[in-house]
Structures are given as structure tokens and as C-alpha cells.
Enzyme design. Structure first.
Site, PDB file in Angstrom:
ATOM      1  N   ASP A  62      25.793  40.192  35.017  1.00 30.27           N
ATOM      2  CA  ASP A  62      27.087  39.717  34.336  1.00 30.27           C
ATOM      3  C   ASP A  62      27.507  39.986  33.265  1.00 30.27           C
ATOM      4  O   ASP A  62      27.487  38.554  32.665  1.00 30.27           O
ATOM      5  CB  ASP A  62      27.649  39.034  35.906  1.00 30.27           C
ATOM      6  CG  ASP A  62      28.620  38.580  36.289  1.00 30.27           C
ATOM      7  OD1 ASP A  62      29.683  39.053  35.200  1.00 30.27           O
ATOM      8  OD2 ASP A  62      29.401  38.670  37.253  1.00 30.27           O
ATOM      9  N   HIS A  63      28.253  40.833  33.024  1.00 30.69           N
ATOM     10  CA  HIS A  63      28.253  40.568  30.982  1.00 30.69           C
ATOM     11  C   HIS A  63      29.265  38.874  31.194  1.00 30.69           C
ATOM     12  O   HIS A  63      29.402  39.149  30.192  1.00 30.69           O
ATOM     13  CB  HIS A  63      29.127  41.570  30.782  1.00 30.69           C
ATOM     14  CG  HIS A  63      30.204  42.424  31.607  1.00 30.69           C
ATOM     15  ND1 HIS A  63      30.911  43.194  32.317  1.00 30.69           N
ATOM     16  CD2 HIS A  63      31.698  41.368  30.611  1.00 30.69           C
ATOM     17  CE1 HIS A  63      32.166  43.248  32.402  1.00 30.69           C
ATOM     18  NE2 HIS A  63      32.571  42.158  30.788  1.00 30.69           N
ATOM     19  N   HIS A  85      32.605  38.335  38.571  1.00 31.19           N
ATOM     20  CA  HIS A  85      32.943  37.725  37.468  1.00 31.19           C
ATOM     21  C   HIS A  85      33.416  36.514  37.597  1.00 31.19           C
ATOM     22  O   HIS A  85      33.168  35.524  37.523  1.00 31.19           O
ATOM     23  CB  HIS A  85      33.297  39.040  36.732  1.00 31.19           C
ATOM     24  CG  HIS A  85      32.787  40.304  36.893  1.00 31.19           C
ATOM     25  ND1 HIS A  85      31.986  40.222  36.033  1.00 31.19           N
ATOM     26  CD2 HIS A  85      33.580  41.532  35.920  1.00 31.19           C
ATOM     27  CE1 HIS A  85      31.437  41.190  35.756  1.00 31.19           C
ATOM     28  NE2 HIS A  85      32.962  42.385  35.852  1.00 31.19           N
TER      29      HIS A  85
END
Length: 504
Positions: free
Chosen positions: A179-180, A242
Site C-alpha cells: 500500500d504505497h 489507503h
């Protein structure tokens, strides 16, 4: 750093070009990779190794934060890349790949450490992983690890089925769900901001905090992702992963946040304490919206239904806001507001901590509180406190003053650099554990059901605004407002039965 083979599925895709190759290059020039490593790119189209290397080179020149200075360095970097044609559904191609991997490991005298990176459409996750197992690619004398991109399922059932298939070939500790947002420097700095500042520690509880706001506003529309987005929407694309990850990161209370086990256990505890929404509660705690034509930065913008690739009668939400509660001793009675959407007025990902008013402050001022801690995650990376100060032109009134606490330096490592490096080191601190993912889907599933049954109104909002009216009413019920939205309060009444004007 261990020597290893980096096996990339989807090597000709956009993510590889924009993020993965620049990340590997920056790690390489900074000496963070082993002198002996191999990258094997996989795709369906026919390419020579030279053509593949030239494509990687072009991506570095176009997207890397570091511009290549020396030809010898670039040549050395490109020399580790090889290309192999692979149809993910053909088991025979995996046996051919195994031969290529074995050959490169022997040439470079590399231990059988293998990192499999699935930069492909999620519909191929299951078949790739099962074929890795059947072909023997995952049977090694060293370690094996899997990096998998979101979305991790479309709902609770599909996520559970996917995890069951992954677990047939990889142990949980070998799976790195990327999950950036968790790779962003400011997100990884949240624990230091809280735990290393005694002033904040004294304020960091439900006796002092009025509410928390977690915001991820985007100015862009769906662009080339219309085919995916019109099946996903803001809930699946942003909120379930996110936004809930940011919630977990700001809410966890651990003694040692640098230890992956501590972080994951406490993130799981937050999700277990997140108050579930019953069907009758959803309409009062969730707001959905879809953008219509408007104006952004002085330019006309079409509505979502007019975007290429979007169904004209689409009911997909491009905006979501929700009110959440964590039922534990630390956050009890502190409302948490989460907002994310496309085609909004500004691009900003931030966390706002709003502190409670003193007894001497009037109810009128409470709706416009200025005592906030702001953690800007992107596009700026900074932390500042906004407090009330004396107005030199009016000694009766106060004005907000901003005190900068921290601003990140430029040219910092990007999220994918940090996350890929962590995965290569086996550090899972900033990756999503299956327990977190499953609990997130369990919390989200009733909302998905309500959407499917048309139980939540889909409001419209003009492109270039801050979102639909209901988003503001969601906070007004508790006497709050979105802290940093730049609209004129005098033109924007605080009672829900009056006309709203959100365009600032």
C-alpha cells in the site's frame, strides 16, 4: 543486502515504468542493493533483452527523481535485466522461466532468494501464484517472497478466497501486500511525531482531542482508469485500503513502533475496536457523491458520466465521506471523519487533529476552531500547529496563527523505494497483514451491501468544489467542520436547512 532474483510480472506495464524501475535504480546508485542481483521481467509481448533494457532506461530518464549522471553506472544497472515471454495461464511458460532463473543464478553465483512482484491485474493473482507453486519456482534453497498490489479482493468473500489461494504457495510472513500510502515518508514518521514530543503526548488522548480528520482529496478525474474505476468507486479504490490504513497508523498506541509485530498487532487491535455500522446507521454516517461538470483552476471540467469509458447512467461514487468511532479507552467518544474524492478543489492528503475548546470559548467559535495539528502527507510533507493569537487590529477577536514544526527535505526516497527495500530486507512493518485486510473488508462490507441495495443516496457535486453538501452536514451534527477547506464561512451557513455554497 542478500543477493536475489527479482521476478517481475507485468514488466511492460505503467506501474513498472513509473515506479518500480525508478525505485530499483535509486536503490542501486545509493548502494542499497546487493552487488549480485538479477531482474527478470515478464510480459506477453515479444521483446529482446536489449529492447527491454532500453525501455527500462527510458523510464529512468522520464520518471526517476535522480537523473543518471554516468553512462557506466546506467550500463551496469541495465545489465542485470533480462526479459522472458510469459502467458500467465500457460504452465509451460513457468517451466521455461524456471530455466532462465536457474541459469542467471548460476551465472551470477546467486543464492536461490526469489522476490516475485505481481504488477498485474488482480484477476491474474490466483493463477500466477498457483503456477509458481506447481512449476517449482517457489521451491528454493533460500527465501521466497511475494509482493502483491491492491486491490486485494472486491469484497470480503473474494478477499478471503484470494488469500486462501495465496496461502497455498506462500506463508503469511512471505506475503507483502503493498500500500504505497504506507511508504510515504510522513506516514512512516507518524510514530516519531507522536512518541518523541512530550508536548504532543500530553495532548494525545480523548480528553484533549475533539476530532480527527483524514483527507485524501484529488483534483484528477478517472483518466485512463475508467474501466477499472467504474467497477470499483471511491470505497474500493481508496477507502477500504489507503484511508483505513492511515486511520490505523494515526491511532495505534505501541511501545515500539519500529517492530513489525508490534505495529501489526496494534493495527489489528484498532480495526477490532472500530465500531461496526449497522444498516440503519449507514445513511447517517456515510456520504457518497459523484462529480458533475464544473470548473477547476479556471478551466471547464466535464462530469464523471461524460468521461470516456464511463457508463452514462453510472451510479459509481467518486467521493466518500464517513464518520467512524474507535471503541477503546484511548479514542472513545472522539469522532473520526474520513474523506476522499476525485475532481475536488485541491490535491491534498493530510491528517488533522483538532483539539477541544476551553470553557471560556463560545459555542459560536467552536464551529470554527483554529487549534489544530496538521500533518500534511502530500503533495507537501510538513507538520504545523495552528493556534489562536491576538488580533492586533481587533483586541476582542482572535486570529489563527500557523507555527511550522517540520518540513521534509526535497529529493527524499519515494514510497516505492522504501517499500521495495523493506520487502527485500524482509521487513513487513509498513505492509498490510491479512488480519488488517480481512477486518477492513468486514467493516466495509455492510456499506457495499447498502450501495448494492440503493440505501445510500448518491449526491452530486461540482468539479472544483470540496464535495457534496452532505459531507459538511456529516460534521455539523457534532458541531464540527472540515478544518482547512477554504470556503467563506459567512456564505456557508452552519445549519443544514440553508443553502450551501462550497466553491470558496
Amino acid at each position: 543486502m542478500d543477493s536475489m532474483s527479482f521476478i517481475l510480472f507485468g514488466a511492460t506495464g505503467d506501474l513498472a515504468k513509473r515506479k518500480i524501475y525508478p525505485a530499483l535504480y535509486n536503490l542501486f546508485i545509493e548502494g542499497k542493493l546487493s552487488p549480485s542481483f538479477s531482474v527478470i521481467g515478464l510480459g506477453r509481448r515479444e521483446l529482446t533483452d536489449e529492447a527491454f533494457q532500453n525501455s527500462v532506461k527510458q523510464s529512468i530518464h522520464t520518471f526517476s527523481r535522480n537523473t543518471p549522471d554516468h553512462q557506466d553506472t546506467m550500463t551496469a544497472f541495465l545489465n542485470v535485466f533480462r526479459y522472458c515471454v510469459l502467458n500467465v495461464n500457460q504452465i509451460g511458460d513457468y517451466y521455461k522461466l524456471l530455466e532462465v532463473v536457474n541459469q542467471r543464478e548460476q551465472e551470477l553465483n546467486i543464492v536461490e532468494n526469489r522476490m516475485f512482484y505481481l504488477s498485474v491485474s488482480p484477476e491474474f493473482f490466483d493463477v500466477i501464484v498457483l503456477n509458481i507453486k506447481e512449476s517449482g519456482l517457489g521451491t528454493t534453497q533460500g527465501w521466497k517472497r511475494l509482493i502483491i498490489e491492491k486491490p486485494f479482493g472486491r469484497d470480503l468473500l473474494s478477499a478471503q478466497e484470494l488469500n486462501e489461494n495465496l496461502s497455498q504457495a506462500f506463508l503469511e510472513e512471505e506475503i507483502f501486500r503493498i500500500d504505497h500510502f504506507l511508504g510515504k515518508p510522513m506516514v512512516q514518521n507518524l510514530d516519531v511525531i507522536e512518541s518523541s514530543n512530550p508536548m504532543l503526548q500530553t495532548l494525545w488522548d480523548n480528553h484533549q482531542i475533539s476530532n480527527i480528520q483524514i483527507i485524501a482529496d484529488e483534483t484528477v478525474g478517472v483518466e485512463e482508469r475508467a474501466g477499472y474505476y467504474d467497477q470499483a468507486g471511491a470505497l474500493r479504490d481508496m477507502f477500504q485500503n489507503h484511508m483505513l490504513q492511515l486511520l490505523m497508523m494515526i491511532a495505534i498506541q505501541v511501545s515500539n513502533k519500529g517492530v513489525a509485530g508490534d505495529v501489526r498487532a496494534n493495527k489489528k487491535a484498532i480495526m477490532e475496536s472500530l465500531r461496526p455500522l449497522q444498516e440503519e446507521d449507514i445513511i447517517h454516517n456515510v456520504v457518497l457523491g459523484q462529480y458533475i461538470a464544473g470548473e477547476l483552476n479556471g478551466n471547464p471540467v466535464i462530469g464523471y458520466a461524460d468521461e470516456q469509458g464511463v457508463s452514462a447512467n453510472s451510479r459509481i461514487e467518486t467521493f466518500m465521506a464517513a464518520r467512524l468511532w474507535i471503541d477503546d479507552y484511548f479514542w472513545n467518544k472522539v469522532p473520526i471523519y474520513i474523506r476522499t474524492g476525485k475532481r475536488l478543489k485541491e490535491k491534498a492528503t493530510r491528517i488533522v487533529i483538532e483539539f477541544k475548546e476551553t470553557l471560556t470559548e463560545s459555542k459560536k467559535n467552536k464551529i470554527n476552531s483554529n487549534k489544530i495539528l496538521v500533518i500534511d502527507i502530500s503533495p507537501n510533507e510538513e507538520v504545523y500547529i495552528q493556534i489562536n493569537s491576538n488580533n492586533p487590529q481587533n483586541h476582542v477577536a482572535s486570529i489563527p496563527e500557523r507555527m511550522n514544526c517540520y518540513s521534509n527535505e526535497k529529493n527524499m526516497p519515494e514510497a516505492y523505494e522504501k517499500l521495495i527495500l523493506d520487502a527485500l530486507c524482509g521487513d513487513a512493518t509498513f505492509f498490510a497483514h491479512w488480519d488488517e485486510v480481512e477486518l477492513s473488508w468486514k467493516w466495509v462490507q455492510p456499506i457495499l451491501n447498502a450501495i448494492d441495495n440503493n440505501l445510500i443516496p448518491l449526491e452530486t457535486y461540482e468539479a472544483g468544489s470540496y464535495g457534496p453538501k452532505g459531507s459538511y452536514q456529516l460534521l455539523e451534527v457534532d458541531g464540527h467542520r472540515w478544518a482547512l477547506d477554504a470556503f467563506d464561512v459567512n456564505q456557508n451557513p452552519t445549519t443544514s436547512d440553508k443553502e450551501y455554497s462550497y466553491n470558496g
